[in-house]
Design a protein around this motif. Structure first.
Motif: not given
Length: 710
Positions: A251-253, A255-257, A271-272, A295-296, A298
């Motif tokens: 999973w990426q991004n 933070s708000n999950d 972050k990831s 950081k993500e 990528t």
């Protein structure tokens, strides 16, 4: 970088001439990776005075945030093109290209150099040779250097990928070798993974414990120690989701999950995130998880390697579990052997009960253990021996067990251990103390919270069986401690614990008895101990005291190992064991070349005689005659019908023959050299397969099929 950069140097030389600038590549620490291309007067002077590592560092440290070719002033006001070389997510270094100046800037630069660097000889003349460039010309040179950057990044990316693949291969080899030498462990394996994958900022392992809870055992990464020791359930958050799906997840991004709340509750903001299931055979027993904090992630190419590494980790975790289980099993076996040794010398039932209670509570480390024991079948009272129970608890729980075990209503079928719960909420494992059809009592062992019942069942079952046999022999007056007592105990233990080995032991005893009779010999000792060959000799040495019996058994094992034995009895036992344990293949006995040839031939004749079948054929009724064009179907063979259509085994047909001849269970047991309990089981299965309820119906059905006892 430790790599041959001749190719990159040649490319750099070509682009330096094309841009008409001096060019050099440095790493993040200010070390030159290439030689300066297209040296001119000004580049030589600046390189001689400020080409050291420390000056480069001072110059580039503020520039690590730039993303594309940028024009920068040096300390004299001369212009340099600076461009970062990036291989996501790593920052390799910079390309520096110069020198030039803006239009009409020469007088100001010369004046500044004369005033601030008067000691540098030839500097003023060199500045006069520096070209003045228009904005369009500067942009053109930036584009040219940008193309060089593209080539350099491709070059370094290839080098980093190759280096990482080499590191990954070395990592796999190193850990495979550690596993071979039994030196690997999951924690060190995961720590190496953490250092191998630079984009991973934390990584850990969670394994299944009790009640489908998963416990974080290992964790590596900065500021993540607070996660160690935490537990979660299947389906809970990101980690539990992977357990439920049994698939690699990335999973990426996140933070708000909301599924990241498990981490957020402990002040960790990933972050990831990735999660990989860890297997034991085909069952998920844990997950490898990790991710980034700053950081993500990528670049997802590492996921393919992660799959390979997690597969190796699955092997490692499985191996560790097997070693732990083996260690626990050996500990239990050692304890059981000691208990068994003591119980073979005990002559009083009360002493047997105390041993069972003491061993149970000490091995399981539970809150209590007790035995509800009925001294006499016809008595209405029971005795209770307990450890860890109060008198009120003994009266309440003991009475409840006694009612379930000994009341006429037979509330519980005490064939197998059962799990109960006391009135005060403690879980209990209850094991019947029974021999054949008689229930002597119930061994009850309380479990501490978190203890898995399945973990202790095998050991406690064995303990209960040994206790049951000992109680039976004590009650029936058999002399405890004698070899006959111990031999009976060992046979009964084999029957209760391993039906396959018990049947093999019974078959061996039968063949030994019949073969000795075939030889016109008598040897009660050999017949009596023959089935014990199913045990390990080292185990038997601890219990048997008769030197003759031990000598026969030891000689048998020597013959089976292709060694000489001076005992004819040992050779007979080895022949029978080899034949019986190898699917009754007669040719297998000739592998025992140390046995006298004549004895092997006599055994062959004995077996062939056993295979002779006497059959009475009636000429009063017409039957189809077998011929080439009219073969008799196998279905006309009634024995085959019993086997194939009714599903009876060879042993069940033997028992059925005895029933048809009118023998009772005890007589059948004697004739077939098996226990009454085994006879009863066989008859029960025969009636079930025939679909009848009693012997008379079974006999009628068999005779209707045209079958007569052999």
């Amino acid at each position: 970088m430790g790599r041959n950069i001749t190719f990159l140097q040649d490319i750099q030389d070509a682009y330096a001439l094309l841009a008409d600038l001096g060019v050099v590549i440095i790493d993040e620490d200010g070390n030159e990776l290439t030689h300066v291309s297209n040296h001119n007067s000004i580049s030589r002077i600046t390189h001689d005075h400020w080409g050291e590592n420390k000056y480069y560092q001072e110059f580039i440290n503020p520039l690590k945030v730039i993303r594309q070719p940028t024009v920068i002033d040096n300390r004299m006001g001369l212009k340099i093109i600076v461009s970062p070389i990036r291989t996501s997510p790593q920052h390799v270094g910079f390309i520096l290209a110069g020198y030039f100046m803006e239009m009409s800037a020469r007088p100001f630069v010369c004046e500044y150099a004369k005033r601030n660097f008067p000691e540098i000889k030839g500097l003023e003349q060199a500045i006069k040779e520096v070209p003045e460039l228009s904005d369009d010309e500067i942009n053109e040179r930036c584009q040219t250097i940008g193309k060089l950057v593209d080539i350099a990044e491709t070059y370094f990316k290839f080098g980093i990928v190759t280096k990482h693949e080499d590191e990954s291969t070395a990592f796999l080899y190193r850990n495979l070798e550690s596993m071979r030498l039994d030196q690997a462990n999951p924690s060190s394996f995961i720590e190496e993974m953490y250092h191998l994958h630079h984009q991973i900022e934390f990584i850990g392992l969670a394994v299944e414990k009790e009640n489908e809870e998963y416990h974080i055992e290992t964790l590596h990464g900065s500021n993540t120690d607070q996660l160690k020791g935490l537990t979660f359930l299947m389906g809970e958050g990101f980690l539990g989701h992977t357990l439920a799906t049994e698939q690699l997840q990335f999973w990426q991004n996140v933070s708000n999950d909301p599924r990241v709340n498990f981490f957020r509750r402990h002040r960790i903001e990933p972050k990831s995130l990735f999660c990989v299931p860890i297997y034991k055979d085909k069952t998920v027993i844990g997950i490898l998880f990790g991710g980034s904090l700053n950081k993500e992630i990528t670049d997802t190419r590492f996921l393919d390697q992660l799959k390979i590494h997690s597969s190796l980790l699955s092997v490692l975790v499985t191996s560790q579990h097997l070693k732990e289980n083996l260690h626990n099993h050996l500990m239990e076996l050692s304890t059981f052997n000691e208990v068994f040794r003591v119980m073979t010398t005990v002559k009083e039932i009360k002493r047997v009960l105390y041993i069972l209670v003491d061993i149970s509570i000490n091995i399981i480390r539970g809150p209590f253990a007790c035995i509800v024991f009925k001294p006499e079948v016809n008595q209405s009272k029971v005795d209770i021996v307990s450890r860890g129970l109060k008198s009120t608890e003994i009266n309440g729980y003991g009475y409840e067990v006694a009612v379930r075990a000994f009341s006429k209503s037979k509330i519980v079928n005490w064939e197998e251990p059962i799990q109960q719960e006391t009135s005060w909420g403690t879980k209990v494992l209850e094991f019947p103390l029974r021999y054949n059809d008689q229930l002597y009592g119930v061994l009850c062992v309380g479990l501490s919270p978190g203890n898995s019942p399945e973990k202790f069942k095998p050991f406690l079952s064995s303990l209960a069986i040994a206790g049951s046999i000992s109680i039976h022999l004590c009650q029936n007056g058999d002399a405890a401690g004698t070899d006959d007592y111990i031999i009976n105990l060992l046979y009964e233990l084999l029957r209760q614990q391993n039906e396959v080995k018990y049947q093999l032991a019974e078959k061996i005893k039968m063949h030994v008895k019949d073969f000795i009779s075939y030889l016109n010999e008598r040897n009660r000792t050999l017949v009596k101990i023959s089935g014990l060959v199913c045990y390990e000799f080292e185990f038997l040495k601890g219990y048997l005291s008769d030197n003759k019996s031990l000598s026969i058994l030891e000689g048998c094992f020597r013959v089976l190992e292709q060694k000489e034995s001076s005992s004819r009895e040992s050779e007979i036992l080895a022949l029978v064991y080899k034949f019986s344990s190898d699917d009754e293949k007669l040719e297998s006995i000739h592998e025992l070349e140390s046995i006298d040839y004549d004895l092997r031939e006599q055994f062959t004749s004995y077996i062939q005689k056993q295979l002779v079948v006497e059959t009475v054929i009636s000429f009063e009724e017409e039957r189809p005659v077998a011929s080439k064009n009219n073969p008799i179907s196998e279905s006309t063979n009634v024995t085959d019908t019993l086997k194939k259509k009714l599903g009876l085994s060879s042993r069940e047909i033997e028992v059925l023959n005895q029933v048809l001849k009118g023998f009772n269970n005890r007589e059948i047991a004697t004739n077939l050299f098996i226990s009454e309990h085994t006879v009863k089981n066989h008859i029960t299965r025969i009636l079930q397969k025939l679909g009848v309820s009693d012997r008379s119906q079974a006999i009628a059905m068999i005779y209707q099929l045209g079958y007569s006892p052999i």
